[in-house]
Design a protein around this motif. Sequence first.
Motif, PDB file in Angstrom:
ATOM      1  N   ILE A 349      26.334  35.616  57.387  1.00 27.80           N
ATOM      2  CA  ILE A 349      25.884  36.963  57.066  1.00 27.80           C
ATOM      3  C   ILE A 349      25.042  37.492  58.217  1.00 27.80           C
ATOM      4  N   THR A 388      27.236  38.678  49.214  1.00 30.34           N
ATOM      5  CA  THR A 388      25.848  38.347  49.511  1.00 30.34           C
ATOM      6  C   THR A 388      24.934  39.199  48.650  1.00 30.34           C
ATOM      7  N   SER A 399      24.508  33.836  49.497  1.00 33.96           N
ATOM      8  CA  SER A 399      25.839  34.229  49.960  1.00 33.96           C
ATOM      9  C   SER A 399      26.863  33.255  49.422  1.00 33.96           C
TER      10      SER A 399
END
Length: 413
Positions: A349, A388, A399
């Motif tokens: 992420i 997420t 996530s």
Amino acid sequence: MTNLYGSIHPADSVYLSTRTHGAVFNLEYSPDGSVLTVACEQTEVLLFDPISSKHIKTLTEAHEDCVNNIRFLDNRLFATCSDDTTIALWDLRKLNSKVCTLHGHTSWVKNIEYDTNTRLLVTSGFDGNVIIWDTNRCTEDGCPHKKFFHTRFLMRMRLTPDCSKMLISTSSGYLLILHDLDLTKSLEVGSYPILRARRTTSSSDLTTSSSSSGPRVSVSPCHHSDSNSPSEKHMSRASQREGVSPRNSLEVLTPEVPGERDRGNCITSLQLHPKGWATLLRCSSNTDDQEWTCVYEFQEGAPVRPVSPRCSLRLTHYIEEANVGRGYIKELCFSPDGRMISSPHGYGIRLLGFDKHCNELVDCLPKEASPLRVIRSLYSHNDVVLTTKFSPTHCQIASGCLSGRVSLYQPKF
């Protein structure tokens, strides 16, 4: 804020093993942050304690097909929706059985929202329907419900935090906004035809009837313009529903995404700023060769006539994404304070800010659309990340990925 978000690392107990349950499609914290729920591809819902990372419960066969979305109504009640066309209500105090199962959709159910003012549950699915459920009169046999809205190519539906607007994204690149929302009033419409906005110099309007008993929709073709006006430059307003009542007036927008000026795009993910200031979109090109995250600011007030030169949204920030895991929807989110965006990026992420100091959106609005700043990149998965979520109460991020693992991240000084 920069130091806080910049110090986020994978937690010590980084992996919550869900690999036997298929891909993780959605994550949702309870409002008090005490429970993390996981919607899984293989019909199950997992519950974890996000502080200790301990597994609490597995809802085996929560549905008969993929579980797509989870939504908490309060600290104990939550709803799940599935490709089996149903919605289920659950109570954290009694997880051995469902509170009830809701039947009404005819295709995959992808989204759940909740109006805290009226206590009405709102769901949307690939059948193009937005359905309202009266949870005040819920029984074991279900809830009274009605079809509120219908449109083709529906992807995602969201309510603003104050429930004054409903936003609907479509796979054909349109963003629909229902202003002055009143869920208690029926729109008395079977379908709103979706017309692609055309760049043309014609001044004539295209008008079509949505149904024999419903209101009429006036569609104004988009006019090509070289104006420097941000609203004209970054968003073309296509149409707005006309009617005697100002409630539930419809505006249809065609967001222009960087790199997609000559091609259509699909709006796959839709989120709202926690203070209602902006909407966050994840868009992919029809040819699947580009993917973008874009932020659009809500401008003051809604257009009152279809010929208004100004639309209610303006592109402020954007960033190109990794464009991996084609065919899967990547769900992104705002932080609870609205300063940060957590976005799936490949096998991890990215934490994105509006500027390098993680300032509030209203304090760093650019005159022209600007790139989002990457505050931190976090990679701890062995497969493509699909979803997420920020904790609403703790400085923690979760996530989930395609192979079924969930990672937790928190500050580490």
